[in-house]
Every structure is written in C-alpha cells, then in structure tokens.
Design a protein around this motif. Structure first.
Motif, PDB file in Angstrom:
ATOM      1  N   ALA A 102     -47.455  -3.023  37.823  1.00 44.80           N
ATOM      2  CA  ALA A 102     -46.531  -3.120  36.687  1.00 44.80           C
ATOM      3  C   ALA A 102     -45.180  -2.502  37.058  1.00 44.80           C
ATOM      4  CB  ALA A 102     -47.122  -2.413  35.478  1.00 44.80           C
ATOM      5  N   GLY A 103     -45.219  -1.360  37.737  1.00 43.74           N
ATOM      6  CA  GLY A 103     -43.959  -0.751  38.166  1.00 43.74           C
ATOM      7  C   GLY A 103     -43.225  -1.613  39.172  1.00 43.74           C
ATOM      8  N   ALA A 104     -44.006  -2.298  40.034  1.00 45.53           N
ATOM      9  CA  ALA A 104     -43.382  -3.172  41.020  1.00 45.53           C
ATOM     10  C   ALA A 104     -42.684  -4.337  40.344  1.00 45.53           C
ATOM     11  CB  ALA A 104     -44.431  -3.674  42.012  1.00 45.53           C
ATOM     12  N   LYS A 105     -43.330  -4.881  39.279  1.00 44.79           N
ATOM     13  CA  LYS A 105     -42.696  -5.976  38.542  1.00 44.79           C
ATOM     14  C   LYS A 105     -41.394  -5.505  37.884  1.00 44.79           C
ATOM     15  CE  LYS A 105     -46.935  -8.585  37.540  1.00 44.79           C
ATOM     16  NZ  LYS A 105     -47.823  -9.102  36.465  1.00 44.79           N
ATOM     17  N   ALA A 106     -41.437  -4.297  37.352  1.00 46.57           N
ATOM     18  CA  ALA A 106     -40.218  -3.768  36.732  1.00 46.57           C
ATOM     19  C   ALA A 106     -39.124  -3.573  37.782  1.00 46.57           C
ATOM     20  CB  ALA A 106     -40.521  -2.448  36.031  1.00 46.57           C
ATOM     21  N   ALA A 107     -39.517  -3.123  38.962  1.00 45.42           N
ATOM     22  CA  ALA A 107     -38.527  -2.939  40.031  1.00 45.42           C
ATOM     23  C   ALA A 107     -37.946  -4.263  40.482  1.00 45.42           C
ATOM     24  CB  ALA A 107     -39.164  -2.208  41.218  1.00 45.42           C
ATOM     25  N   VAL A 108     -38.808  -5.317  40.522  1.00 41.00           N
ATOM     26  CA  VAL A 108     -38.320  -6.646  40.879  1.00 41.00           C
ATOM     27  C   VAL A 108     -37.287  -7.116  39.858  1.00 41.00           C
ATOM     28  CG1 VAL A 108     -38.972  -9.064  41.089  1.00 41.00           C
ATOM     29  CG2 VAL A 108     -40.353  -7.310  42.203  1.00 41.00           C
ATOM     30  N   ALA A 109     -37.542  -6.839  38.589  1.00 42.43           N
ATOM     31  CA  ALA A 109     -36.581  -7.209  37.549  1.00 42.43           C
ATOM     32  C   ALA A 109     -35.255  -6.477  37.759  1.00 42.43           C
ATOM     33  CB  ALA A 109     -37.157  -6.905  36.173  1.00 42.43           C
ATOM     34  N   GLN A 110     -35.338  -5.220  38.192  1.00 38.30           N
ATOM     35  CA  GLN A 110     -34.109  -4.469  38.441  1.00 38.30           C
ATOM     36  C   GLN A 110     -33.361  -5.019  39.652  1.00 38.30           C
ATOM     37  OE1 GLN A 110     -35.357  -0.403  38.824  1.00 38.30           O
ATOM     38  NE2 GLN A 110     -35.874  -0.180  36.645  1.00 38.30           N
ATOM     39  N   VAL A 111     -34.139  -5.461  40.663  1.00 41.46           N
ATOM     40  CA  VAL A 111     -33.485  -6.087  41.819  1.00 41.46           C
ATOM     41  C   VAL A 111     -32.763  -7.353  41.394  1.00 41.46           C
ATOM     42  CG1 VAL A 111     -33.905  -7.276  44.006  1.00 41.46           C
ATOM     43  CG2 VAL A 111     -35.044  -5.107  43.530  1.00 41.46           C
ATOM     44  N   ARG A 112     -33.409  -8.102  40.520  1.00 42.41           N
ATOM     45  CA  ARG A 112     -32.757  -9.320  40.025  1.00 42.41           C
ATOM     46  C   ARG A 112     -31.492  -8.973  39.241  1.00 42.41           C
ATOM     47  NH1 ARG A 112     -35.503 -13.913  36.036  1.00 42.41           N
ATOM     48  NH2 ARG A 112     -33.647 -15.277  35.956  1.00 42.41           N
ATOM     49  N   GLN A 113     -31.569  -7.918  38.461  1.00 50.59           N
ATOM     50  CA  GLN A 113     -30.403  -7.501  37.695  1.00 50.59           C
ATOM     51  C   GLN A 113     -29.254  -7.106  38.630  1.00 50.59           C
ATOM     52  OE1 GLN A 113     -31.118  -4.088  35.278  1.00 50.59           O
ATOM     53  NE2 GLN A 113     -29.129  -4.145  34.268  1.00 50.59           N
ATOM     54  N   GLN A 114     -29.585  -6.361  39.684  1.00 48.31           N
ATOM     55  CA  GLN A 114     -28.551  -5.957  40.625  1.00 48.31           C
ATOM     56  C   GLN A 114     -27.965  -7.166  41.365  1.00 48.31           C
ATOM     57  OE1 GLN A 114     -27.047  -2.983  41.461  1.00 48.31           O
ATOM     58  NE2 GLN A 114     -28.006  -2.183  39.608  1.00 48.31           N
ATOM     59  N   SER A 115     -28.820  -8.116  41.715  1.00 48.93           N
ATOM     60  CA  SER A 115     -28.342  -9.326  42.387  1.00 48.93           C
ATOM     61  C   SER A 115     -27.390 -10.095  41.480  1.00 48.93           C
ATOM     62  CB  SER A 115     -29.519 -10.206  42.803  1.00 48.93           C
ATOM     63  OG  SER A 115     -30.398  -9.509  43.661  1.00 48.93           O
ATOM     64  N   THR A 116     -27.769 -10.190  40.199  1.00 46.95           N
ATOM     65  CA  THR A 116     -26.879 -10.846  39.240  1.00 46.95           C
ATOM     66  C   THR A 116     -25.549 -10.107  39.134  1.00 46.95           C
ATOM     67  OG1 THR A 116     -28.811 -11.595  37.982  1.00 46.95           O
ATOM     68  CG2 THR A 116     -26.664 -11.659  36.868  1.00 46.95           C
ATOM     69  N   ALA A 117     -25.602  -8.789  39.192  1.00 48.82           N
ATOM     70  CA  ALA A 117     -24.370  -7.992  39.118  1.00 48.82           C
ATOM     71  C   ALA A 117     -23.478  -8.261  40.325  1.00 48.82           C
ATOM     72  CB  ALA A 117     -24.710  -6.513  39.016  1.00 48.82           C
ATOM     73  N   VAL A 118     -24.109  -8.422  41.513  1.00 49.15           N
ATOM     74  CA  VAL A 118     -23.318  -8.753  42.701  1.00 49.15           C
ATOM     75  C   VAL A 118     -22.560 -10.057  42.488  1.00 49.15           C
ATOM     76  CG1 VAL A 118     -23.425  -9.376  45.138  1.00 49.15           C
ATOM     77  CG2 VAL A 118     -24.807  -7.490  44.281  1.00 49.15           C
ATOM     78  N   LEU A 119     -23.287 -11.087  42.041  1.00 48.49           N
ATOM     79  CA  LEU A 119     -22.643 -12.376  41.800  1.00 48.49           C
ATOM     80  C   LEU A 119     -21.565 -12.269  40.737  1.00 48.49           C
ATOM     81  CD1 LEU A 119     -25.785 -14.706  41.870  1.00 48.49           C
ATOM     82  CD2 LEU A 119     -24.110 -14.295  43.705  1.00 48.49           C
ATOM     83  N   ARG A 120     -21.815 -11.478  39.706  1.00 45.79           N
ATOM     84  CA  ARG A 120     -20.841 -11.313  38.630  1.00 45.79           C
ATOM     85  C   ARG A 120     -19.557 -10.673  39.152  1.00 45.79           C
ATOM     86  NH1 ARG A 120     -22.685  -6.814  34.916  1.00 45.79           N
ATOM     87  NH2 ARG A 120     -21.936  -5.687  36.754  1.00 45.79           N
ATOM     88  N   ASP A 121     -19.692  -9.616  39.957  1.00 43.75           N
ATOM     89  CA  ASP A 121     -18.503  -8.939  40.464  1.00 43.75           C
ATOM     90  C   ASP A 121     -17.758  -9.789  41.481  1.00 43.75           C
ATOM     91  OD1 ASP A 121     -19.081  -6.881  38.825  1.00 43.75           O
ATOM     92  OD2 ASP A 121     -19.732  -5.476  40.385  1.00 43.75           O
ATOM     93  N   LEU A 122     -18.517 -10.519  42.299  1.00 44.29           N
ATOM     94  CA  LEU A 122     -17.847 -11.421  43.226  1.00 44.29           C
ATOM     95  C   LEU A 122     -17.095 -12.517  42.481  1.00 44.29           C
ATOM     96  CD1 LEU A 122     -20.538 -11.828  46.037  1.00 44.29           C
ATOM     97  CD2 LEU A 122     -18.401 -10.526  46.133  1.00 44.29           C
ATOM     98  N   ARG A 123     -17.724 -13.031  41.409  1.00 46.81           N
ATOM     99  CA  ARG A 123     -17.048 -14.050  40.604  1.00 46.81           C
ATOM    100  C   ARG A 123     -15.795 -13.473  39.948  1.00 46.81           C
ATOM    101  NH1 ARG A 123     -21.199 -15.753  38.408  1.00 46.81           N
ATOM    102  NH2 ARG A 123     -21.201 -14.502  36.499  1.00 46.81           N
ATOM    103  N   SER A 124     -15.863 -12.235  39.555  1.00 47.12           N
ATOM    104  CA  SER A 124     -14.689 -11.584  38.958  1.00 47.12           C
ATOM    105  C   SER A 124     -13.572 -11.429  39.982  1.00 47.12           C
ATOM    106  CB  SER A 124     -15.074 -10.214  38.404  1.00 47.12           C
ATOM    107  OG  SER A 124     -13.943  -9.517  37.951  1.00 47.12           O
ATOM    108  N   LEU A 125     -13.934 -11.066  41.231  1.00 47.39           N
ATOM    109  CA  LEU A 125     -12.929 -10.909  42.273  1.00 47.39           C
ATOM    110  C   LEU A 125     -12.257 -12.229  42.587  1.00 47.39           C
ATOM    111  CD1 LEU A 125     -11.539  -9.199  44.410  1.00 47.39           C
ATOM    112  CD2 LEU A 125     -13.456  -9.652  45.944  1.00 47.39           C
ATOM    113  N   VAL A 126     -13.050 -13.282  42.707  1.00 44.84           N
ATOM    114  CA  VAL A 126     -12.474 -14.604  42.952  1.00 44.84           C
ATOM    115  C   VAL A 126     -11.635 -15.056  41.762  1.00 44.84           C
ATOM    116  CG1 VAL A 126     -12.999 -17.028  43.398  1.00 44.84           C
ATOM    117  CG2 VAL A 126     -14.309 -15.237  44.547  1.00 44.84           C
ATOM    118  N   GLY A 127     -12.065 -14.693  40.554  1.00 48.04           N
ATOM    119  CA  GLY A 127     -11.324 -15.082  39.367  1.00 48.04           C
ATOM    120  C   GLY A 127      -9.937 -14.482  39.308  1.00 48.04           C
TER     121      GLY A 127
END
Length: 431
Positions: A236-261
């Motif tokens: 269960a903790g591993a699943k929660a950590a995977v969700a956090q990894v996904r959140q961080q990955s989304t944040a990377v894309l968001r910030d990169l999109r902001s920089l390009v914007g």
C-alpha cells in the motif's frame, strides 16, 4: 562584359565624342572663315597650314583620352601641351577648341587621385595651357601684358574649373562610401548583439532547465528508492509512493510547459488546472507544500513585515529567490537524503527580503558534501543580475545553508544590500 571591358568602352565613347565635337566645330569655323572672313569669327584668320596642324592636334588630344584612366597625369599634361601647340600653330581664337580635352583630363585626374598627390600636375598643366593662350594672343598682335593676363586666366580656368567639380564629386563619393561603411558596421554590430543575446538566452534556458529537472528528478529519485524497499513489505505504501512519483513527473511536465510558454505570446494568457504557480517569493510556500506532500521533511517559517510577502521586490529578483529555494532543496535531497530541511522567509527588513534554506546533516553515511556544480553557479549568476547577496556554505552541525538577500526596488538599493547573516564559504554542494 568584364569590368575592364566596360571601362574601356566608356573611355572610347568619351574620346570619340570629344574628338567628333571639336573637329566638327573646327570644320564650321573653317567654312565660316573662308566664306565670310570679314565677319571676324576667328581673329586672326588662320592659314591653311594652321588649320591642318590644329586638326591634327585636336585629333591627338582626343586619342590621348583613351588612356585617361590608366595614366591620368600623362593625359592631362598631353592635352594641355596640345593646347600650347594650337596656340603656336596660329589658330588664334580657335584655340578654345583645344580646351574640351583638357577639361575632361583634369576632371578625370581630380576624381582618380587625391589633390595632395596631384597638385603639381594641375599647376604644370595650367601653366602649359596658359602658355598656349599667351602664344595665341601674341601672334594676334595683342599687347604682351594683356596676353599674359588672359593666358593665365584661361589656363587656370581650364584646369581649375573641372578640378573643383572633381573635388566636389570625390567628396560626395567619400561621404557615400563612409555612410555605406557605417551602415555595414552597424549591421555587423547589430548581428553581433543579436548573437550575444541569443547566447545569453540559451544560457538562461539551460539554467532554467537544470533547475527544473534537478528539483523534480531528485524528488523522484528519493521516492523510487523508497518504493524499492516497500514493494514487498508495504504494498500500500509502495502504491502511494508510485502516485507521488506520478505527481512529481506531472510537475516536471508542467514546469517545462511553463518555461516554453514564456517564449510563446499566444500561451501567455492560457489558464487551467495545470497552470504553473507563480515563480515568486509567494510561490515558495506552494513549493514547500508539494515537497511535504511527497514525503520530504521540509519546514517553512515566514517572518512577515506587516505587508504582502515580497512587497517592493522586482519580478526578476523574486524569480531568483524562488529558483534559489528550489535548487537548494533539490541539493539537500540529493546530497543529504533523509535530513530535515528548513526554509525561512524573512520579510521584516524594509531594505530587502532574506531567504534561507538550511538542511541538517544526513543520517546516511557516505553522502556527498561541498561539491560545486551548475546549480550554485546559477544561483550566483541570478544574484549578480538582480543585485542580491548570496552566501553558501556548511553549518556548524555538519549541515548546509544557502542564504539569499534580495533588495527592494522601490528603495533603489540594488547591489548595496547588507550581506546575509553569516559569512561562510561561497562554495556549494551541487552535482
């Protein structure tokens, strides 16, 4: 046709036109003097021998103009000598027919070479032409004094008038050439400035990409390490950590999109749930919240001065503070994994805002400390650009501290702000 061919063709046309005009005028004078000698068109009326010698001399003058560009000094003196020969031959008033060739030769020399190097040729040509006029006047029984005066005047005008025109034309050419050179130099300078601006933008883009990637990827690396130990013992903790990894990955894309914007004006007003938070002093709060949500032990202390956070601090300085906090927290996760980090925003000073990121010593052995890299370099560059003061170095308990003091624009104290509270080393920890 080659350039040399075009020049030769021009010289041929000039010689032919000049020779044809003067010879035609000579024929007209011969006819008039023969038919009506009492009209006094030419005084004294030349003999047949004088007419023939004059025609030959005029023809030789026109022929000499073929070399007016390759040997301008020699052609000028030759045409002036032709005027003297016409005077000695007894053409009388018809000596004026020898002037057009001298005018053309004088103009050509004037535009070909500077007067400082050709003045002697002009003086000698004027004396020779004037001597021809004096000889013509003496043969016409004019008083010697009058003949000399008129001869000098005619010699000077024959050479001087085209010389003045040539000097004016040459000056205009030099001005035009100088303007063209200046325009070309300005264009080269503009191109160099554009290249320098492009290089600076590339450096800034590289720094921003480094900051974004280092911040988020360091968090992802920490969480994936935890997943490796939890996947069997705590699914269960591993699943929660995977969700956090996904959140961080989304944040990377968001910030990169902001920089390009930032480079696309049409995206400037785009909104929506994925719109990046403002990269400012106020955005540091959201930055810390994201890290604590991801499982990082990060604290935040805001010391308010009774006004909106960062009031009076320019947008560039606020971006520098945000990037400093982001990079410092990423470095703490990378070089001191598991250690608590504390962010302090001190907005009480009326002259500036102090942002401090301090992490404790890592509980894990073998962690790297004190390595200098592009992250600390980027912090220093931003600090210098905004007039801020940066201090980076280890703490007494074995941790690490980064402090940035950004000035307030409204007080016009950029670059004069007091250094942060400690004066430690200015080497940093960054891969």
């Amino acid at each position: 046709m080659s350039r040399r061919g075009r020049v030769a063709a021009v010289d041929v046309r000039v010689a032919v036109v000049t020779g044809a005009l003067v010879l035609l005028a000579l024929v007209v004078l011969v006819v008039v003097s023969t038919v009506a000698p009492e009209a006094g068109v030419v005084r004294p009326v030349p003999s047949t021998t004088a007419w023939v010698l004059g025609a030959v001399t005029l023809l030789l003058q026109a022929t000499a103009l073929l070399w007016r560009r390759t040997a301008p000094r020699a052609v000028l003196l030759a045409t002036a000598l032709g005027m003297l020969l016409c005077g000695l031959a007894g053409l009388g008033d018809a000596i004026g027919l020898a002037q057009p060739a001298v005018l053309v030769a004088a103009y050509t020399l004037g535009v070909t070479a500077p007067l400082s190097r050709t003045w002697s040729a002009f003086v000698l040509a004027a004396l020779i032409a004037g001597a021809g006029s004096v000889a013509s006047g003496v043969r016409g029984d004019e008083p010697l004094g009058l003949s000399v005066g008129l001869g000098l005047l005619q010699g000077v005008s024959t050479v001087g008038v085209p010389l003045v025109v040539a000097v004016v034309v040459a000056a205009r050419r030099e001005i035009r050439s100088a303007r063209e050179s200046r325009t070309a130099a300005l264009e080269r300078e503009h191109g160099a400035l554009v290249q320098a601006a492009v290089a600076r933008e590339r450096t800034a883009m590289a720094r921003e990409l480094h900051d974004i990637a280092a911040h988020h990827l360091s968090g992802i690396a920490v969480m994936t390490a935890a997943i490796g130990t939890q996947i069997d013992s705590d699914p269960a903790g591993a699943k929660a950590a995977v969700a956090q990894v996904r959140q961080q990955s989304t944040a990377v894309l968001r910030d990169l999109r902001s920089l390009v914007g930032l480079l696309r004006e049409d995206d400037a007003g785009a909104g929506g749930p994925d719109r990046v938070r403002p990269e400012s002093l106020a955005g540091i709060t959201a930055l810390v919240e994201d890290l604590t949500t991801a499982g990082r032990d990060v604290g935040l202390t805001v010391l308010s001065g009774g006004h909106p956070l960062g009031d009076g601090v320019g947008p560039l300085a606020q971006l520098a503070a945000y990037r400093m906090a982001q990079e410092a927290l990423a470095n703490a996760a990378r070089h001191a994994p598991g250690a608590r980090a504390e962010v302090v925003l001190d907005d009480r000073d009326p002259y500036g805002v102090l942002v401090t990121v301090r992490n404790e010593r890592s509980p894990r052995s073998g962690s790297e400390q004190g390595r200098d890299g592009f992250g600390i370099l980027g912090m220093r560059e931003r600090a210098e650009l905004t007039g801020a003061a940066l201090v980076v170095g280890p703490t007494a308990d074995g941790g690490w501290e980064v402090a940035l003091r950004v000035p307030r624009d409204r007080l016009e104290r950029a670059g004069q702000a007091e250094q942060p509270g400690r004066t430690g080393q200015t080497t940093g920890e960054d891969a």
